[in-house]
Design an enzyme around this catalytic site. Structure first.
Site, PDB file in Angstrom:
ATOM      1  N   ASN A 208       0.701  -1.325   0.095  1.00 31.85           N
ATOM      2  CA  ASN A 208       0.062  -0.021  -0.096  1.00 31.85           C
ATOM      3  C   ASN A 208       0.825   1.236  -0.134  1.00 31.85           C
ATOM      4  O   ASN A 208       2.187   1.146   0.363  1.00 31.85           O
ATOM      5  CB  ASN A 208      -0.845  -0.122   1.068  1.00 31.85           C
ATOM      6  CG  ASN A 208      -0.156  -0.236   2.576  1.00 31.85           C
ATOM      7  OD1 ASN A 208       0.431   0.868   2.904  1.00 31.85           O
ATOM      8  ND2 ASN A 208      -0.140  -1.217   3.224  1.00 31.85           N
ATOM      9  N   ASP A 277      -3.819  -6.476   5.066  1.00 31.68           N
ATOM     10  CA  ASP A 277      -4.911  -7.239   5.503  1.00 31.68           C
ATOM     11  C   ASP A 277      -4.873  -8.376   4.820  1.00 31.68           C
ATOM     12  O   ASP A 277      -5.535  -9.366   5.371  1.00 31.68           O
ATOM     13  CB  ASP A 277      -6.253  -6.490   5.348  1.00 31.68           C
ATOM     14  CG  ASP A 277      -6.411  -5.172   6.294  1.00 31.68           C
ATOM     15  OD1 ASP A 277      -6.010  -5.199   7.513  1.00 31.68           O
ATOM     16  OD2 ASP A 277      -6.744  -3.952   5.587  1.00 31.68           O
ATOM     17  N   LYS A 287      10.356 -17.182  -9.161  1.00 29.75           N
ATOM     18  CA  LYS A 287       9.206 -16.434  -9.869  1.00 29.75           C
ATOM     19  C   LYS A 287       8.270 -17.058 -10.657  1.00 29.75           C
ATOM     20  O   LYS A 287       8.467 -17.887 -11.495  1.00 29.75           O
ATOM     21  CB  LYS A 287      10.033 -15.557 -10.819  1.00 29.75           C
ATOM     22  CG  LYS A 287       9.307 -14.215 -11.324  1.00 29.75           C
ATOM     23  CD  LYS A 287      10.083 -13.312 -12.259  1.00 29.75           C
ATOM     24  CE  LYS A 287       9.405 -12.345 -13.033  1.00 29.75           C
ATOM     25  NZ  LYS A 287       9.736 -11.631 -14.112  1.00 29.75           N
ATOM     26  N   PHE A 320      -4.831   2.950  14.583  1.00 32.14           N
ATOM     27  CA  PHE A 320      -5.184   3.790  13.553  1.00 32.14           C
ATOM     28  C   PHE A 320      -6.263   3.350  12.950  1.00 32.14           C
ATOM     29  O   PHE A 320      -6.346   2.203  12.657  1.00 32.14           O
ATOM     30  CB  PHE A 320      -3.866   4.199  12.691  1.00 32.14           C
ATOM     31  CG  PHE A 320      -3.047   5.461  13.262  1.00 32.14           C
ATOM     32  CD1 PHE A 320      -2.289   5.079  14.390  1.00 32.14           C
ATOM     33  CD2 PHE A 320      -2.792   6.513  12.870  1.00 32.14           C
ATOM     34  CE1 PHE A 320      -1.426   5.953  14.961  1.00 32.14           C
ATOM     35  CE2 PHE A 320      -2.444   7.866  13.362  1.00 32.14           C
ATOM     36  CZ  PHE A 320      -1.503   7.342  14.677  1.00 32.14           C
ATOM     37  N   LYS A 334     -14.022  -0.373  16.122  1.00 38.98           N
ATOM     38  CA  LYS A 334     -12.773  -0.570  16.060  1.00 38.98           C
ATOM     39  C   LYS A 334     -11.907  -0.693  17.586  1.00 38.98           C
ATOM     40  O   LYS A 334     -11.257  -1.489  17.831  1.00 38.98           O
ATOM     41  CB  LYS A 334     -11.624  -0.019  15.085  1.00 38.98           C
ATOM     42  CG  LYS A 334     -11.511  -0.776  13.747  1.00 38.98           C
ATOM     43  CD  LYS A 334     -10.843  -0.108  12.670  1.00 38.98           C
ATOM     44  CE  LYS A 334     -11.351  -0.718  11.313  1.00 38.98           C
ATOM     45  NZ  LYS A 334     -10.595   0.142  10.310  1.00 38.98           N
ATOM     46  N   LYS A 338     -10.742  -4.112  18.679  1.00 41.85           N
ATOM     47  CA  LYS A 338      -9.311  -4.127  18.681  1.00 41.85           C
ATOM     48  C   LYS A 338      -8.856  -4.028  20.115  1.00 41.85           C
ATOM     49  O   LYS A 338      -7.565  -4.330  20.168  1.00 41.85           O
ATOM     50  CB  LYS A 338      -8.709  -3.331  17.995  1.00 41.85           C
ATOM     51  CG  LYS A 338      -8.959  -3.228  16.306  1.00 41.85           C
ATOM     52  CD  LYS A 338      -7.946  -3.588  15.550  1.00 41.85           C
ATOM     53  CE  LYS A 338      -8.539  -3.636  14.102  1.00 41.85           C
ATOM     54  NZ  LYS A 338      -7.347  -4.138  13.040  1.00 41.85           N
TER      55      LYS A 338
HETATM   56  O1  C5P Z   1      -8.649  -3.135  10.824  1.00 46.26           O
HETATM   57  P1  C5P Z   1      -7.958  -1.815  10.195  1.00 46.26           P
HETATM   58  O2  C5P Z   1      -6.800  -2.538   9.222  1.00 46.26           O
HETATM   59  O3  C5P Z   1      -8.473  -0.828   9.891  1.00 46.26           O
HETATM   60  O4  C5P Z   1      -7.165  -1.473  11.756  1.00 46.26           O
HETATM   61  C1  C5P Z   1      -6.247  -0.649  11.592  1.00 46.26           C
HETATM   62  C2  C5P Z   1      -5.397  -0.513  12.788  1.00 46.26           C
HETATM   63  O5  C5P Z   1      -5.116  -1.877  12.875  1.00 46.26           O
HETATM   64  C3  C5P Z   1      -4.040   0.028  12.619  1.00 46.26           C
HETATM   65  O6  C5P Z   1      -3.541   0.574  13.816  1.00 46.26           O
HETATM   66  C4  C5P Z   1      -2.941  -1.141  12.095  1.00 46.26           C
HETATM   67  O7  C5P Z   1      -1.774  -0.738  12.316  1.00 46.26           O
HETATM   68  C5  C5P Z   1      -3.354  -2.383  12.799  1.00 46.26           C
HETATM   69  N1  C5P Z   1      -3.583  -3.443  12.160  1.00 46.26           N
HETATM   70  C6  C5P Z   1      -2.848  -4.493  12.390  1.00 46.26           C
HETATM   71  N2  C5P Z   1      -2.657  -5.637  11.834  1.00 46.26           N
HETATM   72  C7  C5P Z   1      -3.504  -5.865  10.509  1.00 46.26           C
HETATM   73  C8  C5P Z   1      -3.972  -4.770  10.008  1.00 46.26           C
HETATM   74  C9  C5P Z   1      -4.297  -3.424  10.926  1.00 46.26           C
HETATM   75  O8  C5P Z   1      -2.161  -4.481  13.524  1.00 46.26           O
HETATM   76  N3  C5P Z   1      -3.391  -6.709   9.930  1.00 46.26           N
END
Ligand code: C5P
Length: 394
Positions: A208, A277, A287, A320, A334, A338
């Site tokens: 990203n 994600d 490759k 975040f 969230k 989380k």
């Molecule tokens: O679920 P989302 O990606 O929106 O959540 C964002 C937060 O979760 C950010 O703080 C990011 O660093 C963390 N995150 C994580 N592991 C992932 C995806 C996001 O710790 N696989």
């Protein structure tokens, strides 16, 4: 405008090294941090930079002679919060270490009671000279003087070696360290930053556009405020901030392992990284032949925040939520999902917000509610977040 040196008075001593020509830039950088700068120059330094240039840069009188203003050596020393000698010659360092006060700058050093920072600049032979090293060692160990050591590189004399004055950024950083608030002293904070790369084979990956700016700014600000900071970063083109423990990772799985390893004994985890994600279900060693691929199978990447947030014993957690659109409701969910103490929400579709921008417009959400902040630089957003963290520990 940054505020790390707000209301602070820096007395800048400039001596006769070629690096004196950098003084106007140094003054500008100190003023950008909010400091007011008074300049004292030695006669030799005026061969490299003019008093008029320094007067314009500092916006004040430039002090030169011991007898120009009879009590200047006492008044200036009394008013200053910090004395900064940049560039500092072997001569000045020698005089300071031996108590010689035969001009305005060396007399000020005798009268001043606060922190002194020295940024030496000279030929490498002079810097390595045992007399200079003995003087520096005495000033640092016995008087608590802070040295911003010179860098190795091409010197004005054409030789290569250690002697080039430290970068302006490093000198300003040392001033901020010496004068800034230390409200996070004794705290250990882990910060993540940047994107991750989820590989499908040896050369292809999903990623990203995160640049890491937000996380690096947070790490720098936390360290400035006295915290011991570990910065775990995905691939970025940024220089790691001075004084933080820096670890490079690539994938979400590597970031997870690194966070778990370094979290022990930490007081806070700030997850500013844009962790992937999804990752490709398999990672081929070589490759992949493109003629053999039509679809890409994905699996969920580890959610680091969620995993740590669901633990019984956990540090303070800041996550975040970068959302496309005004999805505050989702960001609030969230916080609970989380197990975070704070969620920093930003709408990446808004101007001046999101990936790669220098600024951010954030809403900080906690269990009590949400606070919206105006558009701020990423350094300022870092201070806002750390203020909230510090408040919750108060
Ligand atoms: O679920 P989302 O990606 O929106 O959540 C964002 C937060 O979760 C950010 O703080 C990011 O660093 C963390 N995150 C994580 N592991 C992932 C995806 C996001 O710790 N696989």
């Amino acid at each position: 405008m940054k505020t790390s040196l707000k209301d602070k008075k820096v007395l800048l001593g400039i001596t006769g090294s070629v690096a004196a020509y950098k003084a106007p830039d140094l003054i500008k950088a100190l003023k950008e941090e909010g400091a007011s700068v008074s300049v004292v120059m030695t006669d030799a330094s005026s061969h490299f930079v003019t008093p008029l240039t320094l007067e314009i840069a500092s916006g004040g009188k430039v002090f030169r002679g011991l007898f120009d203003e009879p009590m200047a050596h006492i008044a200036l020393a009394r008013e200053a919060d910090l004395m900064l000698l940049a560039p500092a010659t072997a001569n000045l360092i020698g005089k300071f270490a031996s108590g010689i006060a035969d001009d305005l700058l060396s007399t000020l050093l005798m009268a001043f009671r606060g922190t002194v920072i020295i940024a030496p600049a000279m030929n490498w032979r002079m810097y390595e000279n045992p007399v200079l090293q003995k003087n520096l060692g005495y000033l640092k160990k016995s008087l608590g003087v802070v040295e911003v050591p010179p860098e190795t590189g091409k010197l004005a004399c054409g030789e290569e070696g250690m002697g080039r004055m430290a970068s302006i950024e490093k000198i300003v950083e040392a001033a901020v360290d010496a004068l800034g608030p230390q409200d996070l002293a004794g705290r250990k904070i882990v910060v993540t930053a940047g994107p991750t790369r989820e590989y499908m084979d040896a050369v292809r990956f999903i990623s990203n556009p995160s640049t890491g700016k937000m996380g690096y700014a947070l790490a720098r600000a936390a360290r400035r405020r006295g915290a011991a900071v570990t910065l775990i970063s995905g691939p970025t083109s940024l220089e790691p901030p001075h004084g933080v423990k820096f670890l490079k990772v690539e994938t979400a799985a590597e970031m997870r392992d690194s966070v778990l390893k370094h979290l022990r004994g930490s007081h806070a985890l700030i997850m500013a990284a844009a962790v992937g994600d999804f990752s490709p279900a398999t990672r081929s060693k070589g490759k992949i032949d493109k003629s053999k691929v039509n679809t890409l199978k994905l699996k969920k990447a580890p959610d680091i925040l969620k995993e740590i947030g669901s633990k019984r014993r956990k540090p303070l957690i800041v996550g975040f939520a970068a959302e496309a659109g005004e999805n505050l409701k989702r960001a609030r969910e969230k916080l609970r999902e989380k197990g975070a103490d704070f969620i920093v929400f930003n709408d990446i579709t808004r101007k001046g917000s999101g990936f790669g921008a220098e600024t951010n417009r954030v809403v900080v959400i906690d269990k009590k509610g949400s606070t919206e902040y105006p558009i701020l630089s990423k350094d300022e957003v870092s201070e806002v977040i750390l203020d909230r963290v510090a408040e919750s520990w108060a």
